[in-house]
Design a protein around this motif. Structure first.
Motif, PDB file in Angstrom:
ATOM      1  N   TRP A 186       0.818  -1.212   0.000  1.00 33.76           N
ATOM      2  CA  TRP A 186       0.000   0.000   0.000  1.00 33.76           C
ATOM      3  C   TRP A 186       0.854   1.265   0.000  1.00 33.76           C
ATOM      4  CZ3 TRP A 186      -5.087  -0.277  -0.802  1.00 33.76           C
ATOM      5  CH2 TRP A 186      -5.713  -1.502  -0.567  1.00 33.76           C
ATOM      6  N   PHE A 187       0.342   2.279  -0.654  1.00 36.29           N
ATOM      7  CA  PHE A 187       0.853   3.659  -0.597  1.00 36.29           C
ATOM      8  C   PHE A 187       2.247   3.812  -1.193  1.00 36.29           C
ATOM      9  CE2 PHE A 187      -1.657   3.217   3.491  1.00 36.29           C
ATOM     10  CZ  PHE A 187      -2.859   3.532   2.875  1.00 36.29           C
ATOM     11  N   LYS A 188       2.922   2.711  -1.558  1.00 37.55           N
ATOM     12  CA  LYS A 188       4.263   2.847  -2.129  1.00 37.55           C
ATOM     13  C   LYS A 188       4.165   3.023  -3.624  1.00 37.55           C
ATOM     14  CE  LYS A 188       7.140   0.491   1.236  1.00 37.55           C
ATOM     15  NZ  LYS A 188       6.328  -0.685   1.647  1.00 37.55           N
ATOM     16  N   ARG A 189       5.008   3.869  -4.141  1.00 34.76           N
ATOM     17  CA  ARG A 189       5.008   4.116  -5.584  1.00 34.76           C
ATOM     18  C   ARG A 189       6.099   3.297  -6.243  1.00 34.76           C
ATOM     19  NH1 ARG A 189       2.342   9.219  -7.648  1.00 34.76           N
ATOM     20  NH2 ARG A 189       0.833   9.465  -6.005  1.00 34.76           N
TER      21      ARG A 189
ATOM     22  N   LEU B 110      -4.885  -7.674  -4.699  1.00 33.10           N
ATOM     23  CA  LEU B 110      -5.409  -6.416  -4.177  1.00 33.10           C
ATOM     24  C   LEU B 110      -6.905  -6.583  -3.885  1.00 33.10           C
ATOM     25  CD1 LEU B 110      -3.740  -3.832  -6.603  1.00 33.10           C
ATOM     26  CD2 LEU B 110      -2.968  -4.558  -4.353  1.00 33.10           C
TER      27      LEU B 110
ATOM     28  N   VAL C 141      -4.105  10.793  -3.958  1.00 36.64           N
ATOM     29  CA  VAL C 141      -2.662  10.706  -4.182  1.00 36.64           C
ATOM     30  C   VAL C 141      -2.099   9.448  -3.518  1.00 36.64           C
ATOM     31  CG1 VAL C 141      -0.449  11.788  -3.662  1.00 36.64           C
ATOM     32  CG2 VAL C 141      -2.345  13.173  -4.505  1.00 36.64           C
ATOM     33  N   MET C 142      -2.574   9.165  -2.304  1.00 33.12           N
ATOM     34  CA  MET C 142      -2.032   8.017  -1.566  1.00 33.12           C
ATOM     35  C   MET C 142      -2.347   6.687  -2.246  1.00 33.12           C
ATOM     36  SD  MET C 142      -2.668   9.115   2.366  1.00 33.12           S
ATOM     37  CE  MET C 142      -2.331   7.506   3.031  1.00 33.12           C
ATOM     38  N   MET C 143      -3.552   6.583  -2.785  1.00 27.39           N
ATOM     39  CA  MET C 143      -3.949   5.300  -3.391  1.00 27.39           C
ATOM     40  C   MET C 143      -3.878   5.351  -4.913  1.00 27.39           C
ATOM     41  SD  MET C 143      -7.005   4.087  -0.846  1.00 27.39           S
ATOM     42  CE  MET C 143      -7.356   2.644  -1.829  1.00 27.39           C
ATOM     43  N   TRP C 144      -2.996   6.195  -5.419  1.00 29.00           N
ATOM     44  CA  TRP C 144      -2.894   6.429  -6.856  1.00 29.00           C
ATOM     45  C   TRP C 144      -2.742   5.144  -7.661  1.00 29.00           C
ATOM     46  CZ3 TRP C 144      -3.885  10.290 -10.037  1.00 29.00           C
ATOM     47  CH2 TRP C 144      -3.371  10.232 -11.331  1.00 29.00           C
ATOM     48  N   LYS C 145      -1.751   4.326  -7.306  1.00 24.00           N
ATOM     49  CA  LYS C 145      -1.479   3.166  -8.155  1.00 24.00           C
ATOM     50  C   LYS C 145      -2.609   2.139  -8.059  1.00 24.00           C
ATOM     51  CE  LYS C 145       1.384   0.015  -5.352  1.00 24.00           C
ATOM     52  NZ  LYS C 145       1.091   0.524  -4.016  1.00 24.00           N
ATOM     53  N   GLU C 146      -3.245   2.050  -6.884  1.00 21.19           N
ATOM     54  CA  GLU C 146      -4.377   1.136  -6.761  1.00 21.19           C
ATOM     55  C   GLU C 146      -5.537   1.595  -7.650  1.00 21.19           C
ATOM     56  OE1 GLU C 146      -2.619   2.174  -4.127  1.00 21.19           O
ATOM     57  OE2 GLU C 146      -1.765   0.284  -3.421  1.00 21.19           O
TER      58      GLU C 146
END
Lengths: 267, 372
Positions: free
Chosen positions: A109-112, B180, B159-164
């Motif tokens: 989670w939250f990691k880019r 996920l 922004v925090m859950m951007w990639k999800e």
């Protein structure tokens, strides 16, 4: 070999949409390091079998083990190539970005994704011959290129067991051979690759293991033993006209008793 | 430019402008995901479904405090969106039908409750009216603080859950295979959309709010092929529309803010549809026209080259335009010759006959591919 833990073990798997079972009581063991085809007619449940194993459709019953552990504990060992047509290729993103998505599960989670993920993605793109396309918008890819991108995305998952849903669908002969080489390379590395496949002509060249499916599991095992016209007839029903010319595990066609040859249209 | 000064000094205008800009920013950013996931109409359903929540919140508490009403709106909108997801997942009803069902049912219920309140409480209902079509002028400092706080929260989670969110929007099945929690991520993203909508209801109204979700994203999609830029640009378009709409309606008497904002944002969208590079209708048309003219000129040149090649000295073999017309399947030989003249590839002699220049001969050889 039979004492070894199989890479994939499916037990009593049943999936139903509404009243009708799509998969009925499937038992399947896939030994590690095999390149396996799942074959069967349209509507046989090939895609559903993969999706049920991956937990993407809820099974009515059954369990799935990967390398001896329950699927949900071993998910990190599994890579997936969905059907190419299952996504919108006009989505605003690049080739490199799609490939990096293969690392999202491991990132947490939250990691880019960072430099490490980028490098892994570039290596994978290089492997599938798509390194020059890294910055390309994905809508500007041909079908074969899209398929290679999906393969690269699965490669960065660095999995032990791969499930691929029709990776040869709509790709040209050259791309198909490139993909096959890649799959064989994965097998050499001890990975298990399970592929939904349609082309009866290429089974013996591409695969060493096969499962024939038609709602139930019709047969499964080494291609040399299982890929017979008897089994194909069971899996594909009476519609086996196309089997006349092949069924390579049969006795040669000039053997006696041609009348029993499946699919042969009697004059 | 006096309005520019007023923007900084006039308290009401500043409040309305800032409020409208922030609602546009948040709705635009979240709307980008709704549009990409082909859930544009979810915004419409959620905003209409918020109405019964607003009226019920008023009926239960008797208060017209913005926060209470907004909370009611959020709860109703959220319930509606979950209901839509539930219907799609558990029945054979498709998304568009489920949206239509939920939208009209909730909105009808809202109108019904509103008329009950009107009958029993008389003027007490007056404050609820503005949620139908929006009333930006009624925004006060407290509203602005609520909007800004909620908006900031939405953007931080985004922004925090951007990639999800990205993976969910592009390939939910693969997200599921990675382990996920797809349904949870879906609910979070939908909740953010609900909050973004609720932020704007007071200003734009339940009827027009869906345009703030869809239009900025549709416009932004014309300009970029990257998700990050798309979301930012969509937010910028939304904010600019909010700001412009608020200022315009303060300049022109009796011009309502909400509808003005919507007209500004749809103007941006229409303009983008036409003139955006690559995807714009007009740009594409121009490009296609250029290409057609080039192909036509090339084919005229090739015809002239073939004619010339039959002569001993190709450079000294002029031909009539009519001869070329008989060779060409399509109109526009003269236009093609004119273009080729401009490029210095052909020239005409005083008798009106045409011949290739040296450059034209070279280009002709290139086109024919060495076949003489």
């Amino acid at each position: 070999m039979s004492t070894e833990t199989p890479a994939v073990r499916v037990t009593d798997l049943t999936v139903a949409y509404g009243e009708l079972p799509v998969l009925w009581d499937i038992d399947m063991d896939v030994p590690a390091g095999k390149l396996m085809a799942i074959m069967g007619p349209n509507g046989a449940g090939k895609t559903t079998l993969i999706k049920a194993i991956l937990g993407l459709v809820p099974p009515a019953a059954g369990r799935v083990e990967i390398h001896g552990g329950l699927y949900r504990d071993q998910r990190h060992l599994v890579g997936y190539v969905p059907q190419r047509g299952s996504v919108d290729w006009d989505f605003p993103t690049t080739v490199l970005d799609v490939v990096m998505m293969g690392r999202y599960g491991a990132l947490g989670w939250f990691k880019r994704p960072g430099k490490r993920e980028r490098d892994q993605a570039l290596t994978a793109l290089d492997k599938v011959g798509m390194a020059d396309f890294r910055a390309r918008q994905i809508s500007q890819l041909s079908g074969g290129q899209q398929q290679r991108v999906f393969l690269a995305r699965a490669l960065v998952q660095d999995a032990q067991v791969y499930f691929m849903d029709e990776p040869f669908q709509g790709v040209d002969a050259r791309t198909e051979l490139a993909i096959v080489d890649l799959l064989k390379e994965l097998r050499t590395l001890g990975r298990t690759v399970i592929v939904v496949h349609h082309d009866l002509q290429t089974v013996r060249d591409y695969f060493d293991w096969i499962t024939l499916l038609n709602v139930r599991r019709i047969a499964g095992g080494p291609v040399d033993e299982v890929f017979t016209s008897e089994n194909l007839k069971l899996a594909y029903g009476g519609r086996v006209e196309f089997l006349q010319r092949q069924a390579p595990c049969d006795p040669p066609p000039d053997a006696p008793d041609l009348g029993s040859y499946p699919g042969r249209i009697r004059p | 430019m006096s309005w520019l000064g007023e923007l900084f000094t006039d308290y009401t205008l500043r409040t309305v402008a800032l409020g409208s800009a922030s609602l546009g920013l948040v709705a635009g950013a979240l709307g980008a995901f709704a549009v990409l996931r082909r859930q544009s109409l979810l915004g419409d359903a959620v905003s209409h479904a918020a109405l019964p929540g607003i009226v019920l919140a008023f009926m239960l508490t008797g208060a017209k405090t913005p926060l209470v009403l907004v909370l009611g709106a959020a709860l109703a909108g959220w319930t509606a969106s979950l209901l839509v997801m539930l219907i799609v997942r558990t029945t054979r009803i498709k998304l568009d039908t489920a949206l239509g069902l939920v939208l009209s049912t909730f909105f009808g219920l809202g109108l019904l409750l509103m008329s009950i309140v009107q009958r029993s409480a008389g003027a007490g209902q007056a404050g609820l009216d503005r949620f139908l079509f929006g009333q930006a002028a009624a925004l006060v400092g407290d509203d602005l603080k609520t909007m800004a706080a909620l908006g900031a929260l939405v953007l931080i989670v985004l922004v925090m859950m951007w990639k999800e969110f990205k993976l969910l929007s592009f390939d939910p099945a693969f997200a599921g295979a990675l382990g996920l929690p797809v349904r949870f991520i879906d609910i979070v993203l939908t909740t953010l959309l609900v909050v973004a909508i609720v932020i704007g209801l007071q200003t734009v109204g339940v009827v027009l709010m869906s345009a703030m979700i869809v239009a900025p994203a549709a416009a932004a999609r014309q300009w970029t092929d990257r998700l990050g830029r798309l979301v930012i640009l969509s937010g910028v378009f939304g904010a600019a529309s909010g700001l412009t709409g608020a200022v315009l309606s303060s300049l022109v008497p009796r011009l309502p803010t909400g509808p003005t904002i919507i007209l500004v944002v749809t103007t941006i969208t229409v303009v983008s549809l036409f003139i955006a590079p690559r995807r714009g209708l007009l740009t594409e048309r121009l490009r296609r026209g250029r290409q057609r003219r080039r192909v036509r000129a090339d084919s005229v040149l090739a015809d002239l080259y073939r004619l010339a090649a039959q002569h001993a000295d190709p450079a000294q073999a002029p031909h009539a335009a009519e001869a070329l017309q008989t060779m060409s399947a399509q109109a526009g030989v003269r236009e093609g010759l004119k273009q080729l003249t401009e490029q210095g590839l052909v020239e005409s002699d005083p008798d009106g006959l045409w011949r290739l220049t040296d450059a034209g001969l070279a280009r002709g050889a290139e086109l024919i591919g060495g076949v003489s």
